[in-house]
Design a protein around this motif. Structure first.
Motif: not given
Length: 436
Positions: A154-157, A165-167, A258-260
């Protein structure tokens, strides 16, 4: 010798109530979030120290709370003595004279310790109309174990496209493992809080400088298509019913990679008593895309006193108690320092807190970077990142939220939802006399 948290709480309250207030019952309306449920539990300490003040709690789901409070305060119904509201209501209701100014607070309340952006968000023309219980930005939560097993970093930003893409790679629907969980429940403070920050990141804005809605523009189309496509591909079933609490439950049960969402959830997802994945959570900044302006929101749940209350002095005593430095120390003592209400006070972010709360650094930097006065890539005539601080936004935002929720479940296409959003918002703004 340092005074105990209990002694500090008593001192704060004694300063406010140097004269007897007499037997009173305060009716407190609040949201069903974990921090407020903790406040309700710890308020037994307050009642012990103030035997003449009894507390009557009305705990409601977020959308229902807003509806009840809006109706009551607009009609001066007087059902409640303490209101749990946000920056949107504090600015509008304070300006209308519907809330008591929060002045003459005791010196030990240490108002200067509250972050300036939070104070300003709860003030009108320099007058404070609500005391912040906690403040939040939005950040990205992710499963470090799933990322490691899949060989992902995971990138920092991150960008929203990277997140998608990750999801997709981490979605295994046959195992009830979903790549991403995002708000889908309709409401200006529910799905529209999240979707507006996605749109901001894609360079969109609610209104141009002449208050004309911009849902017909390519930025909104790109943002909403991205949101709907990503959720259909990698999100959980029934996403249109999921708000903050529902997605928190999904993440804590191990069903979301992932959850934002709101940074306030940091203490919940790392709490082993409520999270099955507490040892495998990473934290980073909310995703950006073509810009980072407005990609993370700024919000505060705060306590306010309506002018219709018949127990204003007692209500101020309670509100100051629940938002004081000493209350935070009580939380630290009873539930651990990582559970102190975040985002409001500089003193919270001590070395001990930063060490105990792995989400604290991202939260603090996100709060400092959020600028409601410059929320979008292009100039706008309004203030607010995930909302627009005008009276009409509550109705318009809720209606647009319903349209976008319908697109999420396939009741309409993205293009149809955006066309309808443009039409309904134009109609409401014209009716309200914009531009003004």
């Amino acid at each position: 010798m340092q005074p105990t948290a209990k002694a500090l709480l008593a001192l704060t309250c004694m300063t406010l109530s140097s004269i007897s207030l007499g037997a009173q019952t305060l009716t407190i309306a609040t949201v069903n979030n974990s921090d407020m449920i903790r406040m309700q539990k710890l308020s037994k300490t307050f009642e012990t120290e103030h035997p003449d003040i009894k507390l009557n709690w009305v705990v409601l789901e977020e959308n229902v709370l807003r509806q009840r409070l809006t109706t009551d305060i607009a009609t001066q119904g007087g059902q409640f003595d303490v209101l749990t509201i946000g920056m949107y209501e504090a600015a509008l209701w304070g300006g209308k004279g519907w809330l008591e100014p929060m002045k003459d607070l005791p010196a030990d309340y240490a108002l200067d310790d509250v972050f300036p952006s939070v104070r300003e968000g709860l003030s009108v023309k320099g007058s404070l109309y609500a005391l912040p219980f906690y403040a939040e930005s939005s950040i990205t939560y992710y499963r470090t174990d799933l990322f490691k097993n899949a060989g992902l970093t995971m990138p920092e930003r991150p960008t929203w496209e990277q997140i998608a893409g990750f999801a997709e790679k981490l979605t295994q629907k046959d195992k009830e493992q979903y790549g991403i969980c995002l708000r889908g429940k309709a409401g200006w403070g529910e799905n529209m809080a999240l979707i507006t920050t996605v749109a901001n990141a894609y360079g969109a804005r609610w209104f141009d400088e002449q208050w004309k809605p911009e849902f017909s523009g390519p930025e909104w189309k790109n943002a909403l298509n991205f949101y709907v496509d990503t959720m259909k591909k990698s999100g959980p079933p029934g996403a249109s019913s999921n708000g903050f609490n529902e997605n928190l439950a999904l993440f804590n049960s191990g069903k979301c990679a992932i959850w934002v969402d709101a940074s306030v959830a940091g203490s919940f997802v790392t709490d082993k008593t409520q999270s099955k994945v507490a040892d495998h959570v990473g934290f980073t900044f909310a995703p950006h895309q073509v810009t980072d302006k407005g990609s993370a929101w700024l919000y505060s749940w705060a306590l306010a006193i309506p002018t219709s209350s018949k127990s204003k002095d007692a209500a101020k005593v309670f509100s100051a108690w629940a938002t004081s430095k000493a209350y935070g120390e009580l939380v630290a003592k009873t539930d651990g320092i990582a559970n102190v209400p975040p985002g409001t006070r500089a003193s919270t972010y001590s070395d001990a807190y930063m060490s105990a709360a792995p989400f604290a650094k991202v939260t603090l930097e996100s709060l400092k970077a959020a600028d409601p006065s410059k929320p979008t890539l292009k100039p706008v005539p309004y203030i607010g990142i995930q909302l627009v601080t005008i009276p009409e936004f509550q109705a318009v935002g809720t209606q647009v939220g319903k349209l976008f929720s319908a697109a999420l479940i396939g009741q309409s296409s993205v293009d149809q939802a955006l066309t309808a959003a443009q039409q309904t918002t134009e109609r409401e703004m014209k009716r309200a006399g914009y531009p003004k």
